[in-house]
Design a protein around this motif. Structure first.
Motif, PDB file in Angstrom:
ATOM      1  N   VAL A 251      -2.442   1.842  11.876  1.00  0.00           N
ATOM      2  CA  VAL A 251      -2.795   1.261  10.399  1.00  0.00           C
ATOM      3  C   VAL A 251      -3.986   0.416  10.590  1.00  0.00           C
ATOM      4  CG1 VAL A 251      -0.699   0.909   9.299  1.00  0.00           C
ATOM      5  CG2 VAL A 251      -1.274  -0.669  10.600  1.00  0.00           C
ATOM      6  N   ARG A 252      -4.885   0.557   9.484  1.00  0.00           N
ATOM      7  CA  ARG A 252      -5.959  -0.443   9.398  1.00  0.00           C
ATOM      8  C   ARG A 252      -5.870  -1.304   8.277  1.00  0.00           C
ATOM      9  NH1 ARG A 252      -7.623   4.733   7.870  1.00  0.00           N
ATOM     10  NH2 ARG A 252      -8.293   4.662   5.557  1.00  0.00           N
ATOM     11  N   LYS A 253      -6.630  -2.481   8.168  1.00  0.00           N
ATOM     12  CA  LYS A 253      -6.556  -3.329   6.884  1.00  0.00           C
ATOM     13  C   LYS A 253      -6.924  -2.709   5.553  1.00  0.00           C
ATOM     14  CE  LYS A 253      -8.613  -7.533   6.994  1.00  0.00           C
ATOM     15  NZ  LYS A 253      -7.613  -8.558   6.824  1.00  0.00           N
ATOM     16  N   ALA A 254      -6.164  -2.832   4.693  1.00  0.00           N
ATOM     17  CA  ALA A 254      -6.459  -2.501   3.381  1.00  0.00           C
ATOM     18  C   ALA A 254      -7.874  -3.210   2.830  1.00  0.00           C
ATOM     19  CB  ALA A 254      -5.454  -2.642   2.394  1.00  0.00           C
ATOM     20  N   GLU A 255      -8.325  -2.521   1.704  1.00  0.00           N
ATOM     21  CA  GLU A 255      -9.493  -3.102   1.424  1.00  0.00           C
ATOM     22  C   GLU A 255      -9.618  -4.140   0.429  1.00  0.00           C
ATOM     23  OE1 GLU A 255     -12.498   0.073   0.278  1.00  0.00           O
ATOM     24  OE2 GLU A 255     -11.599   1.313   1.768  1.00  0.00           O
TER      25      GLU A 255
ATOM     26  N   VAL B  29      -2.299  -0.505  -9.565  1.00  0.00           N
ATOM     27  CA  VAL B  29      -2.911   0.113  -8.768  1.00  0.00           C
ATOM     28  C   VAL B  29      -4.425  -0.656  -8.870  1.00  0.00           C
ATOM     29  CG1 VAL B  29      -4.195   2.119  -7.758  1.00  0.00           C
ATOM     30  CG2 VAL B  29      -2.215   2.496  -9.247  1.00  0.00           C
ATOM     31  N   ALA B  30      -4.583  -1.501  -7.718  1.00  0.00           N
ATOM     32  CA  ALA B  30      -5.735  -2.318  -7.532  1.00  0.00           C
ATOM     33  C   ALA B  30      -6.836  -1.640  -6.906  1.00  0.00           C
ATOM     34  CB  ALA B  30      -5.373  -3.536  -6.608  1.00  0.00           C
ATOM     35  N   HIS B  31      -6.527  -0.648  -5.971  1.00  0.00           N
ATOM     36  CA  HIS B  31      -7.540   0.340  -5.489  1.00  0.00           C
ATOM     37  C   HIS B  31      -7.105   1.442  -4.991  1.00  0.00           C
ATOM     38  CE1 HIS B  31     -11.070   0.950  -3.064  1.00  0.00           C
ATOM     39  NE2 HIS B  31     -10.275   1.124  -2.158  1.00  0.00           N
ATOM     40  N   VAL B  32      -8.156   2.666  -5.192  1.00  0.00           N
ATOM     41  CA  VAL B  32      -7.536   4.007  -4.670  1.00  0.00           C
ATOM     42  C   VAL B  32      -8.350   4.341  -3.553  1.00  0.00           C
ATOM     43  CG1 VAL B  32      -7.396   6.328  -5.302  1.00  0.00           C
ATOM     44  CG2 VAL B  32      -6.793   4.550  -6.971  1.00  0.00           C
ATOM     45  N   GLY B  33      -7.971   4.796  -2.329  1.00  0.00           N
ATOM     46  CA  GLY B  33      -8.730   5.345  -1.385  1.00  0.00           C
ATOM     47  C   GLY B  33      -8.185   6.682  -1.061  1.00  0.00           C
TER      48      GLY B  33
ATOM     49  N   VAL C 215       0.927  -1.042   0.109  1.00  0.00           N
ATOM     50  CA  VAL C 215      -0.141   0.013   0.192  1.00  0.00           C
ATOM     51  C   VAL C 215       0.808   1.387  -0.022  1.00  0.00           C
ATOM     52  CG1 VAL C 215      -1.637   1.317   1.261  1.00  0.00           C
ATOM     53  CG2 VAL C 215      -1.802  -1.181   1.297  1.00  0.00           C
ATOM     54  N   ALA C 216       0.685   2.186  -0.943  1.00  0.00           N
ATOM     55  CA  ALA C 216       1.318   3.539  -1.012  1.00  0.00           C
ATOM     56  C   ALA C 216       0.429   4.498  -0.334  1.00  0.00           C
ATOM     57  CB  ALA C 216       1.745   3.796  -2.357  1.00  0.00           C
ATOM     58  N   ASN C 217       0.889   5.082   0.783  1.00  0.00           N
ATOM     59  CA  ASN C 217       0.115   6.024   1.499  1.00  0.00           C
ATOM     60  C   ASN C 217       0.476   7.392   1.395  1.00  0.00           C
ATOM     61  OD1 ASN C 217      -1.376   4.264   3.391  1.00  0.00           O
ATOM     62  ND2 ASN C 217       0.526   3.218   3.367  1.00  0.00           N
ATOM     63  N   HIS C 218      -0.314   8.184   0.831  1.00  0.00           N
ATOM     64  CA  HIS C 218       0.356   9.712   0.554  1.00  0.00           C
ATOM     65  C   HIS C 218      -0.433  10.727   1.990  1.00  0.00           C
ATOM     66  CE1 HIS C 218       0.712   8.251  -3.407  1.00  0.00           C
ATOM     67  NE2 HIS C 218      -0.530   7.776  -3.525  1.00  0.00           N
ATOM     68  N   THR C 219       0.857  11.008   2.683  1.00  0.00           N
ATOM     69  CA  THR C 219       0.572  11.754   3.971  1.00  0.00           C
ATOM     70  C   THR C 219       1.312  13.198   3.829  1.00  0.00           C
ATOM     71  OG1 THR C 219       0.397  11.448   6.244  1.00  0.00           O
ATOM     72  CG2 THR C 219       2.144  10.428   5.217  1.00  0.00           C
ATOM     73  N   ASP C 220       0.544  13.972   4.550  1.00  0.00           N
ATOM     74  CA  ASP C 220       1.156  15.601   4.647  1.00  0.00           C
ATOM     75  C   ASP C 220       1.863  15.287   6.202  1.00  0.00           C
ATOM     76  OD1 ASP C 220      -1.268  15.467   6.019  1.00  0.00           O
ATOM     77  OD2 ASP C 220      -1.743  17.537   5.285  1.00  0.00           O
ATOM     78  N   ASP C 221       1.478  14.312   6.938  1.00  0.00           N
ATOM     79  CA  ASP C 221       2.212  14.324   8.299  1.00  0.00           C
ATOM     80  C   ASP C 221       3.634  13.797   8.107  1.00  0.00           C
ATOM     81  OD1 ASP C 221       2.883  13.838  10.863  1.00  0.00           O
ATOM     82  OD2 ASP C 221       1.148  13.104  11.515  1.00  0.00           O
TER      83      ASP C 221
ATOM     84  N   VAL D  45      -6.314  -5.526  -1.026  1.00  0.00           N
ATOM     85  CA  VAL D  45      -5.069  -6.451  -0.804  1.00  0.00           C
ATOM     86  C   VAL D  45      -4.612  -6.772   0.478  1.00  0.00           C
ATOM     87  CG1 VAL D  45      -4.307  -5.046  -3.173  1.00  0.00           C
ATOM     88  CG2 VAL D  45      -3.331  -4.417  -1.117  1.00  0.00           C
ATOM     89  N   GLN D  46      -3.780  -7.643   0.664  1.00  0.00           N
ATOM     90  CA  GLN D  46      -3.053  -7.910   1.779  1.00  0.00           C
ATOM     91  C   GLN D  46      -2.305  -6.772   2.294  1.00  0.00           C
ATOM     92  OE1 GLN D  46      -1.514 -11.882   2.492  1.00  0.00           O
ATOM     93  NE2 GLN D  46      -0.440 -11.437   4.328  1.00  0.00           N
ATOM     94  N   GLY D  47      -2.376  -6.110   3.419  1.00  0.00           N
ATOM     95  CA  GLY D  47      -1.525  -4.943   3.789  1.00  0.00           C
ATOM     96  C   GLY D  47      -2.389  -3.966   4.745  1.00  0.00           C
ATOM     97  N   GLY D  48      -1.793  -2.905   4.906  1.00  0.00           N
ATOM     98  CA  GLY D  48      -2.171  -1.865   5.858  1.00  0.00           C
ATOM     99  C   GLY D  48      -2.347  -0.601   5.273  1.00  0.00           C
ATOM    100  N   VAL D  49      -3.297   0.148   5.682  1.00  0.00           N
ATOM    101  CA  VAL D  49      -3.427   1.673   5.424  1.00  0.00           C
ATOM    102  C   VAL D  49      -2.994   2.533   6.666  1.00  0.00           C
ATOM    103  CG1 VAL D  49      -5.189   3.394   4.672  1.00  0.00           C
ATOM    104  CG2 VAL D  49      -5.293   1.051   3.618  1.00  0.00           C
ATOM    105  N   LEU D  50      -2.408   3.291   6.340  1.00  0.00           N
ATOM    106  CA  LEU D  50      -1.813   4.184   7.547  1.00  0.00           C
ATOM    107  C   LEU D  50      -2.986   5.252   7.853  1.00  0.00           C
ATOM    108  CD1 LEU D  50       0.896   5.124   8.594  1.00  0.00           C
ATOM    109  CD2 LEU D  50       1.235   6.932   6.966  1.00  0.00           C
ATOM    110  N   GLU D  51      -3.399   5.299   9.116  1.00  0.00           N
ATOM    111  CA  GLU D  51      -4.326   6.189   9.520  1.00  0.00           C
ATOM    112  C   GLU D  51      -4.078   7.644   8.971  1.00  0.00           C
ATOM    113  OE1 GLU D  51      -7.411   5.547  10.447  1.00  0.00           O
ATOM    114  OE2 GLU D  51      -7.243   3.543  11.505  1.00  0.00           O
ATOM    115  N   ALA D  52      -2.905   8.128   9.034  1.00  0.00           N
ATOM    116  CA  ALA D  52      -2.502   9.482   8.605  1.00  0.00           C
ATOM    117  C   ALA D  52      -2.546   9.575   7.220  1.00  0.00           C
ATOM    118  CB  ALA D  52      -1.256   9.767   9.304  1.00  0.00           C
ATOM    119  N   ALA D  53      -2.807   8.765   6.419  1.00  0.00           N
ATOM    120  CA  ALA D  53      -2.959   8.986   4.810  1.00  0.00           C
ATOM    121  C   ALA D  53      -4.028   9.996   4.603  1.00  0.00           C
ATOM    122  CB  ALA D  53      -2.890   7.481   4.202  1.00  0.00           C
TER     123      ALA D  53
END
Ligand SMILES: Cc1cc2nc3c(=O)[nH]c(=O)nc-3n(C[C@H](O)[C@H](O)[C@H](O)COP(=O)(O)O)c2cc1C
Length: 189
Positions: A76-80, A114-118, A54-60, A82-90
Protein backbone atom coordinates in the motif's frame (compact mmCIF):
# COMPACT_ATOMS: atom_id res chain seq x y z
CA UNK A 1 -32.02 -4.07 -2.28
CA UNK A 2 -29.32 -1.42 -2.64
CA UNK A 3 -26.36 -1.99 -4.92
CA UNK A 4 -23.30 -3.38 -3.12
CA UNK A 5 -19.81 -3.19 -4.56
CA UNK A 6 -17.15 -5.55 -3.22
CA UNK A 7 -13.94 -3.73 -2.41
CA UNK A 8 -10.76 -3.99 -0.39
CA UNK A 9 -11.19 -1.46 2.40
CA UNK A 10 -8.16 0.00 4.12
CA UNK A 11 -8.52 1.76 7.47
CA UNK A 12 -5.95 3.02 9.97
CA UNK A 13 -5.60 3.14 13.72
CA UNK A 14 -4.48 6.26 15.55
CA UNK A 15 -0.83 5.13 15.28
CA UNK A 16 -1.22 5.11 11.47
CA UNK A 17 -1.06 1.31 11.01
CA UNK A 18 -3.06 0.37 7.91
CA UNK A 19 -5.47 -2.59 8.04
CA UNK A 20 -6.75 -4.35 4.89
CA UNK A 21 -10.08 -6.23 4.72
CA UNK A 22 -12.59 -7.15 2.00
CA UNK A 23 -15.91 -5.38 2.62
CA UNK A 24 -19.02 -4.71 0.59
CA UNK A 25 -19.83 -1.01 0.22
CA UNK A 26 -23.53 -0.21 0.15
CA UNK A 27 -24.74 2.50 -2.25
CA UNK A 28 -26.47 5.15 -0.17
CA UNK A 29 -28.50 8.28 -0.94
CA UNK A 30 -26.89 10.40 -3.62
CA UNK A 31 -23.31 9.41 -4.16
CA UNK A 32 -22.46 8.26 -0.64
CA UNK A 33 -21.34 4.74 0.34
CA UNK A 34 -21.93 2.90 3.60
CA UNK A 35 -19.35 0.64 5.26
CA UNK A 36 -21.00 -1.87 7.61
CA UNK A 37 -18.42 -3.84 9.63
CA UNK A 38 -19.62 -6.58 11.97
CA UNK A 39 -18.81 -6.40 15.68
CA UNK A 40 -16.12 -7.13 16.69
CA UNK A 41 -13.67 -6.24 13.93
CA UNK A 42 -10.51 -4.26 13.45
CA UNK A 43 -12.17 -2.28 10.65
CA UNK A 44 -14.84 -1.17 13.12
CA UNK A 45 -12.29 -0.17 15.78
CA UNK A 46 -10.26 1.74 13.20
CA UNK A 47 -13.25 3.62 11.79
CA UNK A 48 -14.16 4.73 15.32
CA UNK A 49 -10.57 5.91 15.93
CA UNK A 50 -9.89 7.46 12.50
CA UNK A 51 -13.04 8.29 10.49
CA UNK A 52 -11.57 7.73 7.04
CA UNK A 53 -11.21 4.73 4.72
CA UNK A 54 -10.05 3.88 1.24
CA UNK A 55 -12.13 1.61 -1.00
CA UNK A 56 -9.78 -0.15 -3.42
CA UNK A 57 -11.18 -1.60 -6.62
CA UNK A 58 -8.99 -4.45 -7.81
CA UNK A 59 -9.24 -7.34 -10.26
CA UNK A 60 -6.48 -9.19 -8.38
CA UNK A 61 -8.76 -11.55 -6.47
CA UNK A 62 -5.76 -12.94 -4.57
CA UNK A 63 -6.14 -9.91 -2.29
CA UNK A 64 -9.71 -11.00 -1.36
CA UNK A 65 -8.71 -14.63 -0.88
CA UNK A 66 -5.44 -13.66 0.82
CA UNK A 67 -7.07 -11.46 3.46
CA UNK A 68 -9.38 -14.34 4.41
CA UNK A 69 -6.53 -16.82 4.65
CA UNK A 70 -4.00 -14.86 6.69
CA UNK A 71 -2.17 -13.27 3.75
CA UNK A 72 -2.66 -9.58 4.47
CA UNK A 73 0.75 -8.30 3.45
CA UNK A 74 -0.25 -6.43 0.27
CA UNK A 75 1.66 -3.33 -0.80
CA UNK A 76 0.00 0.00 0.00
CA UNK A 77 1.02 3.62 -0.46
CA UNK A 78 -0.25 6.75 1.30
CA UNK A 79 -3.68 8.02 0.27
CA UNK A 80 -3.76 11.50 -1.24
CA UNK A 81 -6.42 13.34 0.73
CA UNK A 82 -7.40 11.21 3.72
CA UNK A 83 -5.49 9.28 6.34
CA UNK A 84 -5.13 5.74 4.99
CA UNK A 85 -3.55 3.52 2.39
CA UNK A 86 -4.09 2.85 -1.31
CA UNK A 87 -3.54 -0.73 -2.43
CA UNK A 88 -0.85 -0.94 -5.13
CA UNK A 89 -3.03 -3.57 -6.86
CA UNK A 90 -5.98 -1.16 -7.13
CA UNK A 91 -7.14 -0.23 -10.63
CA UNK A 92 -8.97 2.68 -9.03
CA UNK A 93 -9.84 3.82 -5.53
CA UNK A 94 -12.15 6.06 -3.55
CA UNK A 95 -10.94 8.00 -0.53
CA UNK A 96 -13.83 8.11 1.93
CA UNK A 97 -14.65 10.43 4.83
CA UNK A 98 -17.20 9.26 7.40
CA UNK A 99 -20.11 11.73 7.61
CA UNK A 100 -22.58 9.81 9.76
CA UNK A 101 -22.51 6.81 12.12
CA UNK A 102 -25.65 4.70 12.60
CA UNK A 103 -25.16 2.55 15.70
CA UNK A 104 -26.28 -1.07 15.70
CA UNK A 105 -25.69 -3.97 18.11
CA UNK A 106 -24.51 -6.26 15.31
CA UNK A 107 -23.30 -4.12 12.44
CA UNK A 108 -22.85 -0.35 12.88
CA UNK A 109 -23.01 1.69 9.68
CA UNK A 110 -20.55 4.35 8.60
CA UNK A 111 -22.00 6.55 5.88
CA UNK A 112 -19.20 8.12 3.85
CA UNK A 113 -18.74 10.79 1.22
CA UNK A 114 -16.21 10.30 -1.56
CA UNK A 115 -13.47 12.85 -0.87
CA UNK A 116 -11.20 11.81 -3.74
CA UNK A 117 -11.18 9.38 -6.69
CA UNK A 118 -7.99 7.89 -8.11
CA UNK A 119 -7.74 5.99 -11.43
CA UNK A 120 -4.59 3.99 -12.02
CA UNK A 121 -4.93 1.21 -14.61
CA UNK A 122 -7.50 0.05 -17.17
CA UNK A 123 -10.06 -2.58 -16.22
CA UNK A 124 -9.78 -5.58 -18.55
CA UNK A 125 -13.34 -6.85 -18.43
CA UNK A 126 -15.44 -9.42 -16.63
CA UNK A 127 -14.11 -12.86 -15.75
CA UNK A 128 -16.20 -15.70 -14.33
CA UNK A 129 -13.34 -17.15 -12.30
CA UNK A 130 -12.83 -13.80 -10.53
CA UNK A 131 -16.52 -13.72 -9.65
CA UNK A 132 -16.29 -17.33 -8.44
CA UNK A 133 -13.32 -16.52 -6.18
CA UNK A 134 -15.27 -13.59 -4.73
CA UNK A 135 -18.29 -15.80 -4.03
CA UNK A 136 -16.06 -18.48 -2.56
CA UNK A 137 -14.35 -15.90 -0.32
CA UNK A 138 -17.76 -14.87 1.05
CA UNK A 139 -18.57 -18.54 1.59
CA UNK A 140 -15.28 -19.12 3.42
CA UNK A 141 -15.94 -16.11 5.67
CA UNK A 142 -19.24 -17.79 6.69
CA UNK A 143 -18.24 -21.47 6.97
CA UNK A 144 -18.96 -21.46 10.70
CA UNK A 145 -22.59 -20.56 10.17
CA UNK A 146 -23.60 -22.50 7.03
CA UNK A 147 -24.84 -26.11 6.68
CA UNK A 148 -22.18 -28.30 5.05
CA UNK A 149 -24.52 -29.47 2.23
CA UNK A 150 -25.01 -25.86 1.14
CA UNK A 151 -21.25 -25.18 1.22
CA UNK A 152 -20.44 -28.30 -0.81
CA UNK A 153 -23.16 -27.60 -3.40
CA UNK A 154 -22.00 -24.01 -3.89
CA UNK A 155 -18.34 -25.03 -4.17
CA UNK A 156 -19.21 -27.59 -6.83
CA UNK A 157 -20.94 -24.92 -8.90
CA UNK A 158 -18.27 -22.25 -8.41
CA UNK A 159 -15.51 -24.67 -9.39
CA UNK A 160 -16.92 -24.87 -12.93
CA UNK A 161 -15.98 -21.25 -13.60
CA UNK A 162 -12.51 -21.82 -12.14
CA UNK A 163 -11.87 -24.87 -14.33
CA UNK A 164 -13.13 -23.11 -17.46
CA UNK A 165 -11.92 -19.52 -17.12
CA UNK A 166 -9.22 -19.03 -14.43
CA UNK A 167 -5.80 -17.49 -15.07
CA UNK A 168 -2.86 -18.02 -12.72
CA UNK A 169 -3.94 -15.36 -10.19
CA UNK A 170 -7.44 -16.82 -9.95
CA UNK A 171 -6.05 -20.37 -9.60
CA UNK A 172 -3.75 -19.26 -6.78
CA UNK A 173 -6.56 -17.42 -4.98
CA UNK A 174 -8.83 -20.47 -5.32
CA UNK A 175 -6.11 -22.78 -3.95
CA UNK A 176 -5.73 -20.60 -0.82
CA UNK A 177 -9.48 -20.74 -0.23
CA UNK A 178 -9.52 -24.53 -0.77
CA UNK A 179 -6.85 -24.93 1.95
CA UNK A 180 -9.29 -23.24 4.32
CA UNK A 181 -12.19 -25.38 3.06
CA UNK A 182 -10.13 -28.57 3.53
CA UNK A 183 -9.34 -27.61 7.14
CA UNK A 184 -13.06 -26.97 7.72
CA UNK A 185 -13.94 -30.35 6.12
CA UNK A 186 -11.53 -32.13 8.47
CA UNK A 187 -13.24 -30.54 11.45
CA UNK A 188 -16.65 -31.65 10.15
CA UNK A 189 -15.53 -35.27 9.77
C1 LIG B 1 -16.46 -10.12 -0.70
C2 LIG B 1 -16.49 -9.96 0.80
C3 LIG B 1 -17.31 -8.99 1.37
C4 LIG B 1 -17.35 -8.81 2.76
N1 LIG B 1 -18.13 -7.83 3.29
C5 LIG B 1 -18.12 -7.62 4.63
C6 LIG B 1 -18.89 -6.56 5.20
O1 LIG B 1 -19.57 -5.80 4.50
N2 LIG B 1 -18.82 -6.41 6.54
C7 LIG B 1 -18.04 -7.21 7.35
O2 LIG B 1 -18.01 -7.01 8.57
N3 LIG B 1 -17.34 -8.23 6.82
C8 LIG B 1 -17.35 -8.46 5.50
N4 LIG B 1 -16.62 -9.47 4.97
C9 LIG B 1 -15.80 -10.32 5.87
C10 LIG B 1 -14.55 -9.54 6.30
O3 LIG B 1 -13.68 -9.30 5.22
C11 LIG B 1 -13.75 -10.25 7.37
O4 LIG B 1 -14.57 -10.67 8.41
C12 LIG B 1 -12.68 -9.32 7.86
O5 LIG B 1 -11.69 -10.05 8.48
C13 LIG B 1 -13.20 -8.17 8.73
O6 LIG B 1 -12.68 -8.19 9.99
P1 LIG B 1 -11.41 -7.30 10.39
O7 LIG B 1 -11.74 -5.86 10.14
O8 LIG B 1 -11.22 -7.59 11.86
O9 LIG B 1 -10.27 -7.80 9.55
C14 LIG B 1 -16.57 -9.66 3.60
C15 LIG B 1 -15.76 -10.65 3.01
C16 LIG B 1 -15.73 -10.80 1.62
C17 LIG B 1 -14.85 -11.86 1.04
Amino acid sequence: MPLITETIVTTSNSAGDVHIAPLGLIATDGDRWTIAPFKPSRTLDNLRAVPFAVANHTDDVRVFAGCLTGRRDWAVRKAEQVQGGVLEAALSHWELAVEEVIEDDVRPKFVCRVAHVGNHAPWTGMNRAQAAVLECAVLVSRLHMLPSEKVEAELKYLEIAILKTAGTREEEAWSWLMERVDAWREKQA
